[in-house]
Each structure stands twice: as structure tokens, then as C-alpha cells.
Design a protein around this motif. Structure first.
Motif, PDB file in Angstrom:
ATOM      1  N   MET A   1       0.845  -1.191   0.000  1.00  0.00           N
ATOM      2  CA  MET A   1       0.000   0.000   0.000  1.00  0.00           C
ATOM      3  C   MET A   1       0.887   1.251   0.000  1.00  0.00           C
ATOM      4  SD  MET A   1      -3.010   1.103   2.727  1.00  0.00           S
ATOM      5  CE  MET A   1      -3.479  -0.619   2.950  1.00  0.00           C
ATOM      6  N   GLU A   2       0.569   2.188  -0.876  1.00  0.00           N
ATOM      7  CA  GLU A   2       1.338   3.419  -0.947  1.00  0.00           C
ATOM      8  C   GLU A   2       0.964   4.366   0.200  1.00  0.00           C
ATOM      9  OE1 GLU A   2       0.943   5.351  -4.674  1.00  0.00           O
ATOM     10  OE2 GLU A   2       1.800   3.695  -5.836  1.00  0.00           O
ATOM     11  N   ALA A   3       1.931   5.221   0.562  1.00  0.00           N
ATOM     12  CA  ALA A   3       1.690   6.201   1.620  1.00  0.00           C
ATOM     13  C   ALA A   3       0.537   7.130   1.227  1.00  0.00           C
ATOM     14  CB  ALA A   3       2.954   7.007   1.878  1.00  0.00           C
ATOM     15  N   PHE A   4      -0.396   7.352   2.137  1.00  0.00           N
ATOM     16  CA  PHE A   4      -1.554   8.205   1.823  1.00  0.00           C
ATOM     17  C   PHE A   4      -1.963   9.085   3.002  1.00  0.00           C
ATOM     18  CE2 PHE A   4      -3.328   4.498   3.880  1.00  0.00           C
ATOM     19  CZ  PHE A   4      -4.450   4.944   4.566  1.00  0.00           C
ATOM     20  N   ILE A   5      -1.218   9.016   4.099  1.00  0.00           N
ATOM     21  CA  ILE A   5      -1.577   9.746   5.316  1.00  0.00           C
ATOM     22  C   ILE A   5      -0.616  10.912   5.517  1.00  0.00           C
ATOM     23  CG2 ILE A   5      -1.913   9.568   7.810  1.00  0.00           C
ATOM     24  CD1 ILE A   5      -2.228   6.512   7.393  1.00  0.00           C
ATOM     25  N   ARG A   6      -1.144  12.120   5.646  1.00  0.00           N
ATOM     26  CA  ARG A   6      -0.305  13.275   5.966  1.00  0.00           C
ATOM     27  C   ARG A   6       0.102  13.229   7.443  1.00  0.00           C
ATOM     28  NH1 ARG A   6      -4.634  16.473   3.743  1.00  0.00           N
ATOM     29  NH2 ARG A   6      -4.888  17.237   5.873  1.00  0.00           N
ATOM     30  N   ASN A   7       1.139  13.948   7.782  1.00  0.00           N
ATOM     31  CA  ASN A   7       1.597  13.977   9.163  1.00  0.00           C
ATOM     32  C   ASN A   7       0.510  14.482  10.111  1.00  0.00           C
ATOM     33  OD1 ASN A   7       3.830  13.963  11.264  1.00  0.00           O
ATOM     34  ND2 ASN A   7       3.258  16.119  11.320  1.00  0.00           N
ATOM     35  N   ASP A   8      -0.216  15.532   9.723  1.00  0.00           N
ATOM     36  CA  ASP A   8      -1.267  16.062  10.590  1.00  0.00           C
ATOM     37  C   ASP A   8      -2.406  15.050  10.763  1.00  0.00           C
ATOM     38  OD1 ASP A   8      -3.690  17.374   8.590  1.00  0.00           O
ATOM     39  OD2 ASP A   8      -1.739  17.020   7.698  1.00  0.00           O
ATOM     40  N   GLN A   9      -2.682  14.267   9.712  1.00  0.00           N
ATOM     41  CA  GLN A   9      -3.716  13.245   9.805  1.00  0.00           C
ATOM     42  C   GLN A   9      -3.276  12.113  10.735  1.00  0.00           C
ATOM     43  OE1 GLN A   9      -3.944  12.477   5.599  1.00  0.00           O
ATOM     44  NE2 GLN A   9      -5.779  13.727   5.337  1.00  0.00           N
ATOM     45  N   TYR A  10      -2.006  11.765  10.677  1.00  0.00           N
ATOM     46  CA  TYR A  10      -1.464  10.749  11.581  1.00  0.00           C
ATOM     47  C   TYR A  10      -1.617  11.205  13.035  1.00  0.00           C
ATOM     48  CZ  TYR A  10       1.946   7.891  14.083  1.00  0.00           C
ATOM     49  OH  TYR A  10       2.559   7.062  15.002  1.00  0.00           O
ATOM     50  N   ASN A  11      -1.291  12.476  13.294  1.00  0.00           N
ATOM     51  CA  ASN A  11      -1.424  13.011  14.656  1.00  0.00           C
ATOM     52  C   ASN A  11      -2.879  13.008  15.113  1.00  0.00           C
ATOM     53  OD1 ASN A  11       1.328  13.489  14.789  1.00  0.00           O
ATOM     54  ND2 ASN A  11       1.159  15.617  14.132  1.00  0.00           N
ATOM     55  N   ALA A  76       1.604   1.592  14.710  1.00  0.00           N
ATOM     56  CA  ALA A  76       2.734   0.933  14.035  1.00  0.00           C
ATOM     57  C   ALA A  76       2.328   0.497  12.629  1.00  0.00           C
ATOM     58  CB  ALA A  76       3.211  -0.263  14.845  1.00  0.00           C
ATOM     59  N   ALA A  77       1.051   0.143  12.461  1.00  0.00           N
ATOM     60  CA  ALA A  77       0.556  -0.306  11.153  1.00  0.00           C
ATOM     61  C   ALA A  77       0.423   0.852  10.169  1.00  0.00           C
ATOM     62  CB  ALA A  77      -0.790  -1.011  11.326  1.00  0.00           C
ATOM     63  N   ILE A  78       0.048   2.034  10.665  1.00  0.00           N
ATOM     64  CA  ILE A  78      -0.166   3.164   9.753  1.00  0.00           C
ATOM     65  C   ILE A  78       1.068   4.050   9.589  1.00  0.00           C
ATOM     66  CG2 ILE A  78      -2.640   3.202  10.266  1.00  0.00           C
ATOM     67  CD1 ILE A  78      -2.147   5.742  11.933  1.00  0.00           C
ATOM     68  N   LYS A  79       2.021   3.941  10.504  1.00  0.00           N
ATOM     69  CA  LYS A  79       3.205   4.813  10.462  1.00  0.00           C
ATOM     70  C   LYS A  79       3.956   4.740   9.131  1.00  0.00           C
ATOM     71  CE  LYS A  79       6.103   7.651  12.434  1.00  0.00           C
ATOM     72  NZ  LYS A  79       5.722   9.039  12.751  1.00  0.00           N
ATOM     73  N   PRO A  80       4.170   3.550   8.553  1.00  0.00           N
ATOM     74  CA  PRO A  80       4.895   3.483   7.276  1.00  0.00           C
ATOM     75  C   PRO A  80       4.135   4.119   6.116  1.00  0.00           C
ATOM     76  CG  PRO A  80       4.883   1.344   8.391  1.00  0.00           C
ATOM     77  CD  PRO A  80       3.877   2.209   9.079  1.00  0.00           C
ATOM     78  N   LEU A  81       2.864   4.443   6.328  1.00  0.00           N
ATOM     79  CA  LEU A  81       2.030   4.993   5.264  1.00  0.00           C
ATOM     80  C   LEU A  81       1.895   6.517   5.359  1.00  0.00           C
ATOM     81  CD1 LEU A  81      -0.728   2.245   5.368  1.00  0.00           C
ATOM     82  CD2 LEU A  81       1.172   2.430   3.766  1.00  0.00           C
TER      83      LEU A  81
END
Length: 212
Positions: A1-11, A76-81
């Protein structure tokens, strides 16, 4: 899966995970817990303009969080994305700040992985420089920065932190006149990037100081 989450969305997702942890630690009513899960999921989905089935399933697993261990597994699952901040070259830096001379980014390549915006102080000119995403491109801001002796609300991350007044001087409507605009922002850009959970306030500030 390609990265699709912005840093602000991760936070933001990290904040929702903490809300679920707090709810499970303090609430015994199944109906209330179901409502909390529903609200956190709605919030999580709302910040993405479009999600594929696999992406939606991954973000949806947020509601399975009950404790710290569950949150750590989800994050941990979403961090690489998470999408890293756009790499900048010397040429692109000159384009963003055409009047600045001998400007260099004080960042290593690894620093770009957890950033919504870049900010640093240039000792040579006593100026603060900021590079931020705005209207599908990067914009460069530079101005004076005066630290406070007390905590204040940062206009970017909306947290009470060690802050300072960042002021930008721009040309006024009349020839030869200038307007100063600014607000309080975090002194520590790294901490701010770890807290910022929406681009809205950053966008509002840029519009305020640039007028465009």
C-alpha cells in the motif's frame, strides 16, 4: 500500500486512539463506548477526501483499540504509510526565498518523515524561515520571531506551548508603505509538528499574513 496519510492526519488518528483508551479506562456503559467508537471513526474518515477499500479497512481498525497496546499496534501499522515532507533542493530553496542569500536547510534526510511544515532560525539574519504546504504547493515565509517568557496558544497546533510572536512584514496598498502581520507559534517546530492535527489553522495563518 502506498503512503496516503499526511503527518497532521497521523497526529489526529493518534489523538482519536487516545480518546478510545481514555473511554475504555473510564466508561463501563456499552452504549456510551459504542457512541465513542462511532464518533472517533467518523472523525477519522472525515479528514480523508477519498479512501480505497483497503485504506478504509485499515483506518477503520482504529475502533478496535481498547488500551495502550492496541493503540501502539494500530499506530505501528499506519506509520509506514505517512507521506514524508517533500524533499527540497538548493534550487527550490532559492525559489521560495529569492532575496535570502546562502540559505541552508538545517535538517537531515530522516527529519522529513514526521513534518507538516519546516521551520528554522537563521542566525546570520536573525530571521525565522518557514516552508509549508499551501494550496497544493509549497510556500516560503520569513519574518522576525520574538520568544515569550510564558506559554501561549500556538496558532498552528492549537496547543499551549513555549511560544513566540512570528511577524511578517509585507507591502501595503500604498507605495512605500508596509503592513506587519503575525501570531504566536511554537518555539520548537519539532514539537509543533508532533502536535499539529489539522492543516486548517496553518492555512488560515498563511492567508492572514499573505492576503492570498
Amino acid at each position: 500500500m502506498e503512503a496516503f496519510i499526511r503527518n497532521d492526519q497521523y497526529n489526529m488518528l493518534k489523538e482519536q486512539a487516545q480518546k478510545l483508551i481514555n473511554a475504555h479506562a473510564s466508561v463501563n456503559d456499552a452504549t456510551v463506548l459504542a457512541a465513542v467508537r462511532s464518533l472517533t471513526l467518523e472523525k477519522a474518515y472525515s479528514v480523508f477526501s477519498e479512501l480505497g477499500d483497503e485504506q478504509k479497512e485499515l483506518i477503520g481498525s482504529l475502533v478496535t483499540i481498547k488500551d495502550t497496546a492496541g493503540a501502539e499496534k494500530f499506530l505501528a501499522a499506519i506509520k509506514p504509510l505517512v507521506i514524508p515532507f517533500q524533499k527540497l533542493t538548493e534550487q527550490s530553496l532559492k525559489k521560495l526565498f529569492p532575496k535570502a542569500k546562502k540559505l541552508k536547510l538545517p535538517y537531515a534526510a530522516s527529519d522529513f518523515d514526521e513534518m507538516t511544515y519546516l521551520a528554522w532560525d537563521d542566525k546570520g539574519s536573525n530571521r525565522k524561515f518557514i516552508i509549508a504546504p499551501y494550496k497544493q504547493k509549497l510556500i516560503g515565509l520569513n519574518g522576525s520571531f520574538e520568544p515569550l517568557n510564558q506559554k501561549s496558544l500556538c496558532v498552528f497546533c492549537q496547543k499551549f506551548t513555549d511560544a513566540g510572536m512570528f511577524i511578517i512584514e509585507m507591502k501595503g496598498a500604498a507605495v512605500g508603505t508596509y503592513i506587519k502581520r503575525g501570531n504566536y507559534i511554537c518555539r520548537d517546530a519539532k514539537a509543533c509538528n508532533e502536535n499539529i492535527s489539522s492543516l486548517q489553522h496553518l492555512d488560515d495563518f498563511i492567508y492572514h499574513v499573505t492576503g492570498k
